[in-house]
Design a protein around this motif. Structure first.
Motif, PDB file in Angstrom:
ATOM      1  N   LEU A 253      14.096  -3.327  35.935  1.00  0.00           N
ATOM      2  CA  LEU A 253      13.308  -2.462  35.075  1.00  0.00           C
ATOM      3  C   LEU A 253      11.895  -2.390  35.641  1.00  0.00           C
ATOM      4  CD1 LEU A 253      12.906  -0.864  32.406  1.00  0.00           C
ATOM      5  CD2 LEU A 253      12.414  -3.070  31.301  1.00  0.00           C
ATOM      6  N   PHE A 254      11.461  -1.173  35.979  1.00  0.00           N
ATOM      7  CA  PHE A 254      10.118  -0.952  36.521  1.00  0.00           C
ATOM      8  C   PHE A 254       9.299  -0.122  35.535  1.00  0.00           C
ATOM      9  CE2 PHE A 254      12.570  -1.763  40.335  1.00  0.00           C
ATOM     10  CZ  PHE A 254      11.694  -2.414  41.196  1.00  0.00           C
ATOM     11  N   PHE A 255       8.040  -0.529  35.328  1.00  0.00           N
ATOM     12  CA  PHE A 255       7.137   0.219  34.470  1.00  0.00           C
ATOM     13  C   PHE A 255       5.802   0.459  35.171  1.00  0.00           C
ATOM     14  CE2 PHE A 255       9.268  -1.753  30.579  1.00  0.00           C
ATOM     15  CZ  PHE A 255       9.779  -0.550  30.108  1.00  0.00           C
ATOM     16  N   GLU A 256       5.218   1.635  34.945  1.00  0.00           N
ATOM     17  CA  GLU A 256       3.782   1.799  35.142  1.00  0.00           C
ATOM     18  C   GLU A 256       3.138   1.521  33.805  1.00  0.00           C
ATOM     19  OE1 GLU A 256       0.484   5.203  36.204  1.00  0.00           O
ATOM     20  OE2 GLU A 256       2.348   5.183  37.360  1.00  0.00           O
ATOM     21  N   ILE A 257       2.004   0.787  33.804  1.00  0.00           N
ATOM     22  CA  ILE A 257       1.460   0.293  32.542  1.00  0.00           C
ATOM     23  C   ILE A 257      -0.033   0.584  32.397  1.00  0.00           C
ATOM     24  CG2 ILE A 257       3.164  -1.573  32.561  1.00  0.00           C
ATOM     25  CD1 ILE A 257       0.765  -3.491  33.173  1.00  0.00           C
ATOM     26  N   ASN A 258      -0.502   0.415  31.178  1.00  0.00           N
ATOM     27  CA  ASN A 258      -1.931   0.474  30.872  1.00  0.00           C
ATOM     28  C   ASN A 258      -2.621  -0.727  31.513  1.00  0.00           C
ATOM     29  OD1 ASN A 258      -4.476   0.036  29.473  1.00  0.00           O
ATOM     30  ND2 ASN A 258      -3.765   1.437  27.899  1.00  0.00           N
ATOM     31  N   GLN A 259      -3.663  -0.477  32.286  1.00  0.00           N
ATOM     32  CA  GLN A 259      -4.328  -1.543  33.039  1.00  0.00           C
ATOM     33  C   GLN A 259      -4.895  -2.637  32.153  1.00  0.00           C
ATOM     34  OE1 GLN A 259      -7.379   1.377  34.449  1.00  0.00           O
ATOM     35  NE2 GLN A 259      -8.791  -0.309  34.148  1.00  0.00           N
ATOM     36  N   TYR A 260      -5.154  -2.324  30.871  1.00  0.00           N
ATOM     37  CA  TYR A 260      -5.746  -3.301  29.963  1.00  0.00           C
ATOM     38  C   TYR A 260      -4.695  -4.133  29.227  1.00  0.00           C
ATOM     39  CZ  TYR A 260      -9.779  -0.271  30.700  1.00  0.00           C
ATOM     40  OH  TYR A 260     -10.783   0.474  31.265  1.00  0.00           O
ATOM     41  N   ASN A 276      12.411 -12.909  35.997  1.00  0.00           N
ATOM     42  CA  ASN A 276      11.668 -12.564  37.217  1.00  0.00           C
ATOM     43  C   ASN A 276      10.597 -11.507  36.942  1.00  0.00           C
ATOM     44  OD1 ASN A 276      13.521 -14.226  38.723  1.00  0.00           O
ATOM     45  ND2 ASN A 276      14.969 -12.523  38.617  1.00  0.00           N
ATOM     46  N   VAL A 277       9.870 -11.683  35.848  1.00  0.00           N
ATOM     47  CA  VAL A 277       8.851 -10.715  35.464  1.00  0.00           C
ATOM     48  C   VAL A 277       7.673 -10.808  36.423  1.00  0.00           C
ATOM     49  CG1 VAL A 277       7.305  -9.942  33.640  1.00  0.00           C
ATOM     50  CG2 VAL A 277       9.559 -10.874  33.051  1.00  0.00           C
ATOM     51  N   GLU A 278       7.316  -9.669  36.994  1.00  0.00           N
ATOM     52  CA  GLU A 278       6.223  -9.613  37.973  1.00  0.00           C
ATOM     53  C   GLU A 278       5.246  -8.518  37.588  1.00  0.00           C
ATOM     54  OE1 GLU A 278       5.542  -8.834  42.784  1.00  0.00           O
ATOM     55  OE2 GLU A 278       7.574  -9.180  41.991  1.00  0.00           O
ATOM     56  N   LEU A 279       3.974  -8.867  37.588  1.00  0.00           N
ATOM     57  CA  LEU A 279       2.890  -7.918  37.325  1.00  0.00           C
ATOM     58  C   LEU A 279       2.178  -7.644  38.633  1.00  0.00           C
ATOM     59  CD1 LEU A 279       0.986  -6.378  35.304  1.00  0.00           C
ATOM     60  CD2 LEU A 279      -0.294  -8.518  35.105  1.00  0.00           C
ATOM     61  N   ARG A 280       1.999  -6.369  38.971  1.00  0.00           N
ATOM     62  CA  ARG A 280       1.376  -6.016  40.242  1.00  0.00           C
ATOM     63  C   ARG A 280       0.160  -5.123  40.006  1.00  0.00           C
ATOM     64  NH1 ARG A 280       4.704  -4.074  45.592  1.00  0.00           N
ATOM     65  NH2 ARG A 280       5.427  -6.221  45.350  1.00  0.00           N
ATOM     66  N   LYS A 281      -0.873  -5.342  40.806  1.00  0.00           N
ATOM     67  CA  LYS A 281      -2.086  -4.531  40.729  1.00  0.00           C
ATOM     68  C   LYS A 281      -1.952  -3.294  41.614  1.00  0.00           C
ATOM     69  CE  LYS A 281      -5.163  -8.459  39.807  1.00  0.00           C
ATOM     70  NZ  LYS A 281      -5.435  -8.100  38.400  1.00  0.00           N
ATOM     71  N   TYR A 284      -6.631  -0.095  43.295  1.00  0.00           N
ATOM     72  CA  TYR A 284      -7.971  -0.226  42.723  1.00  0.00           C
ATOM     73  C   TYR A 284      -8.190  -1.587  42.073  1.00  0.00           C
ATOM     74  CZ  TYR A 284      -7.500   4.805  43.311  1.00  0.00           C
ATOM     75  OH  TYR A 284      -7.255   6.059  43.843  1.00  0.00           O
ATOM     76  N   GLY A 285      -7.192  -2.466  42.152  1.00  0.00           N
ATOM     77  CA  GLY A 285      -7.320  -3.802  41.593  1.00  0.00           C
ATOM     78  C   GLY A 285      -7.004  -3.904  40.116  1.00  0.00           C
ATOM     79  N   ASN A 286      -6.380  -2.853  39.555  1.00  0.00           N
ATOM     80  CA  ASN A 286      -6.031  -2.864  38.136  1.00  0.00           C
ATOM     81  C   ASN A 286      -4.574  -3.264  37.940  1.00  0.00           C
ATOM     82  OD1 ASN A 286      -8.597  -1.745  37.359  1.00  0.00           O
ATOM     83  ND2 ASN A 286      -7.861   0.255  38.028  1.00  0.00           N
ATOM     84  N   ASP A 287      -4.294  -4.036  36.874  1.00  0.00           N
ATOM     85  CA  ASP A 287      -2.908  -4.313  36.511  1.00  0.00           C
ATOM     86  C   ASP A 287      -2.230  -2.985  36.218  1.00  0.00           C
ATOM     87  OD1 ASP A 287      -3.337  -7.038  36.715  1.00  0.00           O
ATOM     88  OD2 ASP A 287      -3.734  -7.316  34.585  1.00  0.00           O
ATOM     89  N   ARG A 288      -1.194  -2.628  36.968  1.00  0.00           N
ATOM     90  CA  ARG A 288      -0.694  -1.259  36.869  1.00  0.00           C
ATOM     91  C   ARG A 288       0.820  -1.130  36.781  1.00  0.00           C
ATOM     92  NH1 ARG A 288      -3.122   2.401  34.709  1.00  0.00           N
ATOM     93  NH2 ARG A 288      -4.951   2.131  36.017  1.00  0.00           N
ATOM     94  N   MET A 289       1.579  -2.149  37.197  1.00  0.00           N
ATOM     95  CA  MET A 289       3.024  -1.976  37.185  1.00  0.00           C
ATOM     96  C   MET A 289       3.729  -3.301  37.036  1.00  0.00           C
ATOM     97  SD  MET A 289       3.102  -0.762  41.156  1.00  0.00           S
ATOM     98  CE  MET A 289       1.392  -0.234  41.067  1.00  0.00           C
ATOM     99  N   THR A 290       4.912  -3.260  36.458  1.00  0.00           N
ATOM    100  CA  THR A 290       5.716  -4.464  36.295  1.00  0.00           C
ATOM    101  C   THR A 290       7.121  -4.245  36.826  1.00  0.00           C
ATOM    102  OG1 THR A 290       6.510  -3.863  34.077  1.00  0.00           O
ATOM    103  CG2 THR A 290       4.449  -5.113  34.199  1.00  0.00           C
TER     104      THR A 290
END
Length: 295
Positions: A253-260, A276-281, A284-290
């Protein structure tokens, strides 16, 4: 009028709204589309001119840019992940951050090494940029895409044809579906389970509207952008529930997410027993996808 002279006037006219580099990029985007000339052509042929008719067309575009209408809408197209897409007021303009999400999926070793048909579902497809890019870049992919907007789906279907890929499109409100097997289909068979579910759903809270640029706020479809402040993860929770039922074993499951809301997204997925939950920036250095999986 010489094109290089008009270029200077064009950039100066936009300098009160955009920085010089952005205004210049608009000029060359339009120049390539309207006159099939690149920056190098103008450098090598500095005496090239615009006709009076061309100046009229450019002035009309310039006035729209002054009103902060996105240049992609004015040209009717944009580029995403090496492909060309039609865009209009019914779909969001694809972002570089979303290209990163697509690249994460494409470059995933487990996916690219698979020899079996890879069943992919894109929820909230908009212009179709995610679904079509995956279909184009994963040869063994079988791609399905959902959107609530009939007009968005019409645009996505055109983009699939233009990019010569097969994507099966479905119109439905995902919030009203309890199981993906309920999805209405007519001319194709929907898989019982998917190997990948991906979504870039609405995630901008109303409280964040002041951060949104005027050209986005005034022109792009709010249906695809905003969620209520007190229920910002409504789409993620619903899609994750569907993924629990409809992802295959080891499906992703892939998501684009709210950076906040990176921490909130991690908590949501872990509390729903995703592994195996992974958060990727993003760049621009913002939390953006999982990325997460079911087992």
């Amino acid at each position: 009028m010489q094109i290089k002279q008009y270029r200077s006037q064009f950039i100066q006219a936009l300098s009160v709204i955009y920085d010089e580099g952005e205004a210049e990029s608009f000029f060359y985007l339009i120049l390539e589309e309207k006159k099939q000339l690149k920056r190098i052509d103008l450098a090598l042929q500095p005496d090239l001119v615009f006709s009076e008719e061309e100046i009229g067309i450019w002035n009309s575009i310039l006035e729209q840019l002054k009103l902060e209408v996105p240049v992609q809408y004015l040209l009717g197209k944009t580029h995403f992940y090496g492909l060309e897409f039609e865009v209009n007021e019914n779909v969001l303009i694809p972002r570089p951050e979303t290209e990163e999400l697509v690249d994460w999926i494409v470059s995933n070793n487990q996916i690219t090494k698979s020899t079996n048909p890879l069943r992919i579902l894109d929820i909230g497809t908009g212009s179709g940029c995610i679904a079509i890019s995956l279909a184009k870049n994963i040869p063994n992919a079988q791609v399905f895409a959902i959107d609530v907007s009939e007009k968005a789906l019409a645009t996505a279907k055109k983009n699939a044809v233009m990019n010569q890929v097969e994507v099966h499109f479905i119109k439905t409100d995902i919030l009203n579906i309890n199981d993906l097997e309920e999805l209405p289909t007519s001319n194709f068979q929907l898989p019982a389970h998917f190997d990948i579910i991906v979504s870039n759903p609405p995630y901008v809270r109303n409280l964040e509207k002041e951060e949104i640029k005027k050209n986005v706020l005034d022109n792009e479809p709010h249906l695809a952008l905003f969620v209520e402040d007190n229920n910002a993860l409504i789409f993620y929770k619903k899609i994750a529930e569907l993924a629990q039922k409809n992802l295959s074993q080891n499906g992703q499951l892939f998501f684009e997410i709210n950076q906040y809301l990176g921490k909130e997204m991690i908590n949501l997925l872990e509390n729903m027993n995703f592994k195996n939950v992974e958060l990727r920036k993003d760049i621009y250095g913002n939390d953006r996808m999982t990325k997460s999986s079911v087992q």
